[in-house]
Design an enzyme around this catalytic site. Sequence first.
Site, PDB file in Angstrom:
ATOM      1  N   HIS A 140      36.563 -37.899 -14.797  1.00 17.15           N
ATOM      2  CA  HIS A 140      36.719 -39.066 -15.257  1.00 17.15           C
ATOM      3  C   HIS A 140      37.321 -39.976 -13.603  1.00 17.15           C
ATOM      4  CE1 HIS A 140      35.632 -38.237 -19.542  1.00 17.15           C
ATOM      5  NE2 HIS A 140      34.454 -39.287 -19.281  1.00 17.15           N
ATOM      6  N   LYS A 144      40.930 -44.057 -16.006  1.00 19.90           N
ATOM      7  CA  LYS A 144      41.312 -43.776 -17.158  1.00 19.90           C
ATOM      8  C   LYS A 144      42.141 -43.405 -18.257  1.00 19.90           C
ATOM      9  CE  LYS A 144      38.523 -40.856 -20.584  1.00 19.90           C
ATOM     10  NZ  LYS A 144      37.413 -42.153 -21.451  1.00 19.90           N
TER      11      LYS A 144
END
Length: 236
Positions: A140, A144
Amino acid sequence: MSEPIRIVLCGANGRMGRAVAAAVEKDGRFSIAAGVDRSGAFASPERLPELLKTADVLVDFSSAGPALSFIEAAAAAGVPAVSGTTGFDESRRKCLETLSGRIPLLVAANMSLGMNLLYHLAARAAAALPSYDAAVSETHHALKKDSPSGSALRLIDAVKAARRDGRPVGAASLRVGDVVGDHTLVLAGPGERIELTHRAQSREVFARGALEAALWIRGRKAGLYSMADVLDIPAA
Ligand code: NAD
């Protein structure tokens, strides 16, 4: 063509709210009856009861506390609700269950149709190859915070539930650049391995999944639903 489904969009000024509004722009089956947010040029949450009078479905991408009060307003108005908000704790989950006794309610921490199919495929594959090692890797964007992602944990749970032998499932996370979300399940046995991968290329996939859920949920009986119901596959 039938009338567009009128959506009251909660969290309208957020990243996902804007992605849903952009997806609605491109899809004549839907219209935004009102956007609700505490910021930006949107209606304030206090106006929800009035706004819901002319809505077919409430769609929510906000945060756990406010989402619950938005869904309470939908239940009071008898309007079906779709929530993609994450982070509901145990007590809020219980409240959602209670509210789903009054309206059809769909809650999904990942609204992507493809990712929800991957949960199902992962469970099937893991059950078919019980002796193979299983591990999940995910990548990600650098901002995040949680790791492994909620979707990776869900994938791991799907494998464990399918096998029920208590064997561990490995997990690895990368946080780099602006990756929206990649998840891979690896099943490895002697001399071979299978990799099942899903890549989300933009937030649009979550927005489109929420719209499919909004379409599906209209006219359903009261109850708590998931994206597996929308896809008509067993919940993994
Ligand atoms: P964001 O912070 O960009 O947007 C949230 C919006 O909600 C903001 O505009 C904020 O002002 C609004 N909001 C918060 N509290 C409010 C309140 N009390 N009253 C009115 N408005 C309020 O976040 P985001 O990236 O759009 O994500 C929103 C939620 O959706 C998060 O829980 C996120 O984890 C989740 N999410 C789910 C999926 C999925 O597929 N289910 C995908 C992406 C994000």
